[in-house]
Design an enzyme around this catalytic site. Structure first.
Site, PDB file in Angstrom:
ATOM      1  N   HIS A   3       0.887  -3.941  -3.711  1.00 46.14           N
ATOM      2  CA  HIS A   3       2.226  -3.341  -3.731  1.00 46.14           C
ATOM      3  C   HIS A   3       3.243  -4.268  -4.393  1.00 46.14           C
ATOM      4  O   HIS A   3       4.079  -3.831  -5.183  1.00 46.14           O
ATOM      5  CB  HIS A   3       2.658  -2.934  -2.317  1.00 46.14           C
ATOM      6  CG  HIS A   3       2.102  -1.619  -1.912  1.00 46.14           C
ATOM      7  ND1 HIS A   3       0.769  -1.453  -1.593  1.00 46.14           N
ATOM      8  CD2 HIS A   3       2.656  -0.377  -1.826  1.00 46.14           C
ATOM      9  CE1 HIS A   3       0.549  -0.184  -1.308  1.00 46.14           C
ATOM     10  NE2 HIS A   3       1.682   0.498  -1.442  1.00 46.14           N
TER      11      HIS A   3
ATOM     12  N   LYS B 206      -1.465   3.359   8.593  1.00 43.83           N
ATOM     13  CA  LYS B 206      -1.308   3.511  10.043  1.00 43.83           C
ATOM     14  C   LYS B 206       0.004   2.881  10.484  1.00 43.83           C
ATOM     15  O   LYS B 206       0.543   2.004   9.814  1.00 43.83           O
ATOM     16  CB  LYS B 206      -2.480   2.882  10.791  1.00 43.83           C
ATOM     17  CG  LYS B 206      -2.482   1.368  10.801  1.00 43.83           C
ATOM     18  CD  LYS B 206      -3.574   0.859  11.708  1.00 43.83           C
ATOM     19  CE  LYS B 206      -3.743  -0.651  11.641  1.00 43.83           C
ATOM     20  NZ  LYS B 206      -2.748  -1.405  12.424  1.00 43.83           N
TER      21      LYS B 206
END
Lengths: 314, 195
Positions: free
Chosen positions: B36, B104
């Protein structure tokens, strides 16, 4: 002064040999930890499943969790892809070499990584490079204690990074939470810490709490509580009651499995207490995900003959 | 149960709402912390074709390499905590026209706004269900940045079949995580005697 170590007591460097019996037992300890959730945790998760509402996401999550546990065990594959950071706690009898035992463990961890029981999780913070082997400087963490039994005891925990991230330490008093230096204050900060974690540490969690100590030892005592079995209560009735109350209250927060909402937020809370400095009062939370992977291996060792017994795992 | 296959249209994504249970199939890409940061700072082009109308999966798998064929397979592959990508996710979604993020623990307001703007959803997988989810990965087709980032953090391009996820943040600004946080915060205040 009479020597406790008879000459030739540690006969065999074969004790430490790769693919020797101790090495194989340690490798099995790692495999077991990664692939087979301890029975007390599985039972506790099954109980949690029965408390959640039928058709809820919480119930579906716990169903998936339990079937994953079964798949990992039968296929001998990691329960979770994050096989965590490894911490070994070792008791050994007089005459066993820490240096050689450390070397043996490093070998076994590398082998376990090659066999995909472990994911390589050792990253240089500066360069960002992963060693790829599962070992590195002072990694895995190994704590040694000598004892007077003719046994080697090796406890291992694989602690995932996600739940490690939600661990937290408080210094009491904590004015925002109205938490004083009291049992009530301890409970308040534990409640706050687990609330902050939400589902990010893979709830329902197992909560290790360290009360007292310094910045380091407080967290250490918290983490070591994770070796206690579900339902085990502190020998001190006051602390035991605090543990029981905390579990009940945490399960009123409504965070639920994976933070989807529901009843089971914590499977258990284990508090450990050590003395503090008059100026400090730390409460440390070592949060573990539902996949609490820890086993204790015990193996008898007759140092006169250099013979090892059969390893048992609990 | 809703079935979706990548690439996914904006229309199909906009139709999803919080609480929907989805079985996802097709090509998706794993990417986590290093990936990222890299996608925001360096904007690599090699990953564009796999992310266009596609799905990024916050996952650091355990991977097996077959020494004779050189082929990779996933051994254990559950989601990692998404919250660490909060500073990057909205930019990544926009830059690469992503339709879904699997992870999650949920994400924050900035990502929620990004999902709404681009037309994307957050899909929650079961944390810790590594072995079960690996069984939904039918093929590992490519890997990028393996040497640089290591196994857990590389971009793995994989094919999945009926990967079970729950929509916990939709493209209309709704978030189950926000709801649970607010409810549990009220419960906490009561339990602390503050309410």
């Amino acid at each position: 002064m009479p020597s406790l170590v008879k000459s030739g007591a540690v006969k065999s460097d074969s004790l430490y040999a790769p693919h020797g019996s101790l090495y194989d037992s340690v490798l099995e300890l790692i495999r077991l930890c990664s692939t087979t959730l301890p029975p007390d945790i599985v039972k506790s998760l099954s109980n949690a499943l029965s408390t959640e509402e039928g058709g809820s996401i919480a119930k579906n999550v716990l169903d998936s969790v339990l079937s994953n546990i079964e798949m990992a065990k039968s296929g001998s594959t990691p329960i979770c892809q994050d096989t965590g950071s490894l911490a070994f706690y070792i008791h050994y009898p007089l005459g066993v070499s820490q240096i050689k035992l450390r070397a043996l463990i490093n070998e076994a961890v590398q082998e376990a990584t090659k066999k995909q029981y472990l994911r390589p999780n050792v990253v240089d913070p500066i360069s960002g490079k992963n060693t790829g082997t599962g070992v590195g400087l002072e990694t895995p963490h190994i704590h040694f204690d000598e004892w007077d039994k003719d046994e080697i005891e090796i406890r291992l925990i694989l602690k995932g990074g996600g739940c490690e991230n939600v661990g937290i330490q408080y210094a009491l008093p904590h004015s925002d939470l109205g938490a004083s230096r009291s049992n009530d204050g301890v409970q308040k900060v534990v409640m706050d810490g687990v609330h902050k974690a939400q589902g990010m540490g893979c709830a329902p969690g197992i909560i290790g709490v360290g009360i007292g100590g310094d910045r380091i030892t407080s967290m250490e005592i918290a983490k070591r509580q994770l070796f206690r079995k579900i339902g085990n209560r502190n020998h001190d009735p006051v602390i035991a009651e605090m543990e029981t109350e905390l579990v009940a209250n945490l399960n009123k927060l409504g965070i639920g499995p994976m933070g989807f909402g529901g009843i089971s937020t914590a499977l258990d809370v284990f508090c450990g207490v050590i003395p503090r400095h008059p100026a400090t009062y730390y409460v440390s939370i070592s949060y573990n995900c539902w996949a609490l992977r820890r086993y204790t291996m015990t193996i008898s060792y007759d140092r006169d003959n250099g013979t090892l017994g059969e390893a048992s795992y609990d | 149960m809703i079935k979706l296959t990548t690439p996914i249209s904006e229309k199909d994504i906009r139709a999803l709402k919080v609480g929907d249970q989805v079985l996802l199939s097709g090509t998706i890409v794993t990417g986590r912390d290093a990936a990222h940061k890299y996608m925001v700072e360096d904007k690599p082009d090699f990953i564009r074709p796999y992310l266009l109308d596609g799905v990024i999966y916050h996952c650091g798998p355990v991977v097996k390499k077959d020494d004779s064929t050189g082929e990779y397979s996933f051994v254990s592959a559950g989601p990692t905590t998404s919250r660490r990508e909060e500073p990057y996710q909205d930019t990544v979604i926009d830059e690469y026209s992503i339709r879904g993020v699997i992870g999650k623990g949920g994400m924050g307001d900035r990502t929620a706004a990004g999902l709404q703007k681009t037309g994307a959803v957050y899909m929650h997988a079961v944390g810790g269900a590594g072995s079960a989810i690996a069984a939904n990965v039918s093929e590992v087709s490519k890997v990028f940045m393996l040497d640089e980032f290591g196994t857990p953090e590389a971009f793995w391009v994989i094919n999945v079949v009926d990967f079970p996820v729950v929509i916990t943040m939709d493209s209309h600004g709704n978030s189950l995580h926000k709801d649970v946080f607010e409810k549990s915060e009220k419960n906490l205040a009561k339990l602390l005697g503050k309410a």
